[in-house]
Design an enzyme around this catalytic site. Structure first.
Site, short mmCIF file in Angstrom:
data_model
loop_
_atom_site.label_atom_id
_atom_site.label_comp_id
_atom_site.label_asym_id
_atom_site.label_seq_id
_atom_site.Cartn_x
_atom_site.Cartn_y
_atom_site.Cartn_z
N ASP A 43 20.25 -28.90 46.57
CA ASP A 43 19.20 -29.62 45.83
C ASP A 43 18.03 -28.71 45.51
OD1 ASP A 43 20.50 -32.02 46.02
OD2 ASP A 43 19.53 -32.56 47.91
N LYS A 64 17.63 -32.19 40.28
CA LYS A 64 17.14 -32.49 38.92
C LYS A 64 16.95 -31.19 38.15
CE LYS A 64 14.59 -36.80 38.96
NZ LYS A 64 14.01 -37.06 40.27
N GLY A 98 17.13 -30.87 51.40
CA GLY A 98 15.78 -30.62 51.88
C GLY A 98 15.48 -31.45 53.12
N THR A 128 11.95 -32.42 59.17
CA THR A 128 11.63 -33.30 58.05
C THR A 128 10.19 -33.09 57.57
OG1 THR A 128 11.80 -35.56 57.30
CG2 THR A 128 10.86 -35.25 59.48
N MET A 181 7.63 -39.51 48.99
CA MET A 181 7.70 -39.85 47.55
C MET A 181 6.53 -40.74 47.17
SD MET A 181 11.78 -40.48 47.50
CE MET A 181 11.88 -40.96 49.21
N1 SAH Z 1 15.18 -35.39 53.43
C1 SAH Z 1 13.84 -34.98 53.11
C2 SAH Z 1 13.14 -35.97 52.23
C3 SAH Z 1 13.76 -36.10 50.85
S1 SAH Z 1 12.89 -37.20 49.82
C4 SAH Z 1 13.07 -34.73 54.43
O1 SAH Z 1 13.58 -35.05 55.49
O2 SAH Z 1 11.97 -34.18 54.37
C5 SAH Z 1 11.79 -36.13 48.99
C6 SAH Z 1 10.38 -36.34 49.48
O3 SAH Z 1 10.18 -35.64 50.70
C7 SAH Z 1 9.31 -35.79 48.57
O4 SAH Z 1 9.00 -36.70 47.53
C8 SAH Z 1 8.16 -35.62 49.51
O5 SAH Z 1 7.52 -36.84 49.77
C9 SAH Z 1 8.86 -35.19 50.79
N2 SAH Z 1 8.87 -33.71 50.95
C10 SAH Z 1 9.93 -32.91 50.98
N3 SAH Z 1 9.57 -31.63 51.21
C11 SAH Z 1 8.22 -31.64 51.35
C12 SAH Z 1 7.25 -30.65 51.61
N4 SAH Z 1 7.58 -29.37 51.79
N5 SAH Z 1 5.95 -31.02 51.69
C13 SAH Z 1 5.60 -32.30 51.53
N6 SAH Z 1 6.47 -33.29 51.27
C14 SAH Z 1 7.77 -32.97 51.19
#
Ligand code: SAH
Length: 519
Positions: A43, A64, A98, A128, A181
């Site tokens: 991703d 995307k 991610g 996370t 998000m």
């Molecule tokens: N599985 C991911 C979340 C995926 S949804 C996790 O556990 O982190 C995607 C959302 O994750 C983004 O819209 C944002 O709100 C958050 N996110 C992901 N990486 C981030 C980062 N480095 N800093 C802040 N928010 C992040």
């Protein structure tokens, strides 16, 4: 078939959480799997370095695209199943996501598809966004004086608006709330929280790109945070942390201990060289991109071997212009039984001479002046002339006019022998985007072959982009070439060497990085 054979012949899928984006924050297991897999499905929020370094023969991007297109989730599920089934067997397929795969990553849906298709899989957790953001802002999410727990919520629900969240419960539970998000729904979220009884003065924090160079933190009262976010132009990905613990946010900057946090460095290298020493820059907090920019292709095919042998046996001094030339020469020599006698050898830089010495082609005797390799070459050639040398062959990518002239000046016969040529490689899209958007602070040059390739690339970029970059080269000779080819300023350490280069890069970056860490 034994259990062990069956284990080895079935393809497996690994759902790997890559963490919040910083390479080092992926688990060791996750990183090892991503590096060694056969197929990588990834991703947009995963560390680009991990994708680039992966030895996967097939890398499939399913995030995307710039024009907003993306595979749908059922399409991604189907792709995972298809990759596992169509494989010859025993392949490892890493689905890199991610953060953590089971927090809003739709990992659950992918697992269900794999279970249904009876494909063996494993889930590797990741750091996370909530915990990464909390660590960056020094906010203990469940500090026992303030909060009995943490609730992780999505600000954006499939097919529903965030207005349908259980707001009364979220406010009533008196726990720290972390919204993922959240940016697009910020006004709705703050309005609903306040409407359901949360104090308008409650502290809120927005953390953009936690742990990454673009990290920004906005600290504000709940009722004002949406306005502040648009004032400062916060962009995704970001999380919103709401609750009394957010007031503990470290505003002093004391916690930012890594001196190069927030800085991005682009290292240009040939595909056959990896400079592991540069991990020191990563340890200091910099993000280091090191895509290969040139690939060397040996250019003495079988037809010209005789020719090379003839040249080598008729030369009195062989001058190598790169470590790669030494390697290719050594390889060529070892594959032929009737070895020509190798005459005296010399390398144009200390690193090339070290390689000659390591492979047993004679120890260099002469001290180098480091700044001026042509001067050193000239001195070496003069010494050879006095010892009766008449013919000098320069082996490498094709000798430069400056070097040829330096030998000719001693009235010796000089030839250039091309052992390899170099093809320029395209830079990955994310790195070109980082360059054009001004997200790279410093460019490092270590090998001369990359100057021309980078020059060709930046010819296609706007001049302002190139002028916004800073350049450091490993030696004064290389810095000279960078200045000449790119028309930019370029500095070099007073003694050439990787350690010296790293020191200079770090001190060049430190001065300009402090304003980037926080809003
Ligand atoms: N599985 C991911 C979340 C995926 S949804 C996790 O556990 O982190 C995607 C959302 O994750 C983004 O819209 C944002 O709100 C958050 N996110 C992901 N990486 C981030 C980062 N480095 N800093 C802040 N928010 C992040």
């Amino acid at each position: 078939m034994s259990a062990r054979d069956r284990h080895q012949s079935v393809s497996r899928v690994y759902l790997v959480g890559a963490g919040p984006g910083e390479l080092d924050l992926c688990t060791v297991r996750g990183r090892d799997l991503a590096l060694d897999c056969d197929v990588l499905v990834y991703d947009s929020l995963v560390p680009p370095e991990l994708v680039q370094q992966s030895r996967a023969t097939s890398k499939l991007y399913v995030g995307k695209t710039r024009d907003g297109h993306a595979l749908t989730q059922p399409e991604i599920n189907a792709a995972l199943v298809r990759l596992a089934c169509e494989a010859p067997g025993g392949r490892s397929i890493v689905r890199l996501k991610g953060g953590d795969p089971f927090l809003f990553g739709r990992g659950g849906e992918e697992v269900r598809a794999l279970l249904e298709a009876e494909i063996p899989f494993e889930v590797v957790p990741g750091v996370t966004a909530a915990t990464a953001a909390a660590a960056s802002a020094l906010v203990p999410l469940t500090d026992r004086d303030f909060s009995a727990g943490v609730v992780i919520v999505t600000g954006h629900r499939r097919g529903e608006s965030s207005e349908s969240l259980p707001w009364r419960h979220l406010v009533g539970c008196k726990m720290t709330l972390v919204f993922y998000m959240a940016l697009r729904q910020l006004e709705t979220i703050t309005r609903e929280l306040i409407a359901h009884g949360m104090g308008a003065e409650t502290t809120a924090l927005l953390v953009q790109e936690a742990t990454l160079p673009g990290q920004r933190i906005v600290h504000e009262r709940l009722e004002r945070i949406a306005e502040r976010a648009s004032e400062v132009g916060l962009r995704p990905p970001a999380v919103l942390i709401v609750g009394p613990v957010a007031a503990l946010f470290d505003q002093t900057g004391v916690a930012v201990a890594r001196p190069l946090a927030g800085c991005s460095v682009l290292v240009l290298r040939p595909s056959e060289r990896r400079y592991l020493e540069l991990n020191r820059l990563r340890d200091m907090g910099a993000r280091v991109f090191d895509p290969p920019i040139v690939r060397s292709v040996p250019s003495f095919g079988d037809g010209s071997l005789q020719e090379l042998r003839r040249k080598v046996s008729s030369a009195d001094l062989l001058v190598f212009t790169s470590a790669l030339a030494v390697h290719l020469f050594d390889e060529w020599r070892r594959h032929h039984d009737a070895l020509p006698l190798v005459p005296a050898c010399w390398g144009v830089r200390a690193s090339v001479r070290a390689e000659l010495e390591r492979l047993g082609f004679g120890a260099p005797t002469q001290a180098a002046s480091a700044e001026d390799d042509v001067g050193d070459l000239s001195a070496r050639v003069e010494a050879a002339r006095r010892a009766g040398c008449q013919r000098v062959w320069i082996l490498g990518r094709g000798a430069s006019e400056r070097r040829l002239a330096a030998v000719r000046a001693h009235a010796l016969d000089v030839r250039s022998v091309q052992l390899y040529r170099q093809n320029t490689l395209a830079l990955p899209n994310d790195i070109v985007a980082a360059l054009s958007e001004g997200r790279i602070d410093l460019v490092l040059f270590i090998s001369s072959s990359t100057v021309e390739a980078f020059g060709a690339l930046v010819d296609g970029l706007e001049r302002a982009v190139v002028e916004g970059l800073r350049f450091v080269a490993i030696s004064e000779g290389l810095a000279f070439r960078v200045r000449e080819r790119l028309g930019v300023d370029c500095v070099a350490p007073s003694a050439s060497g990787l350690d010296e280069l790293i020191e200079l890069a770090a001190s060049t970056l430190c001065g300009a990085s402090l304003d980037q860490v926080k809003v």
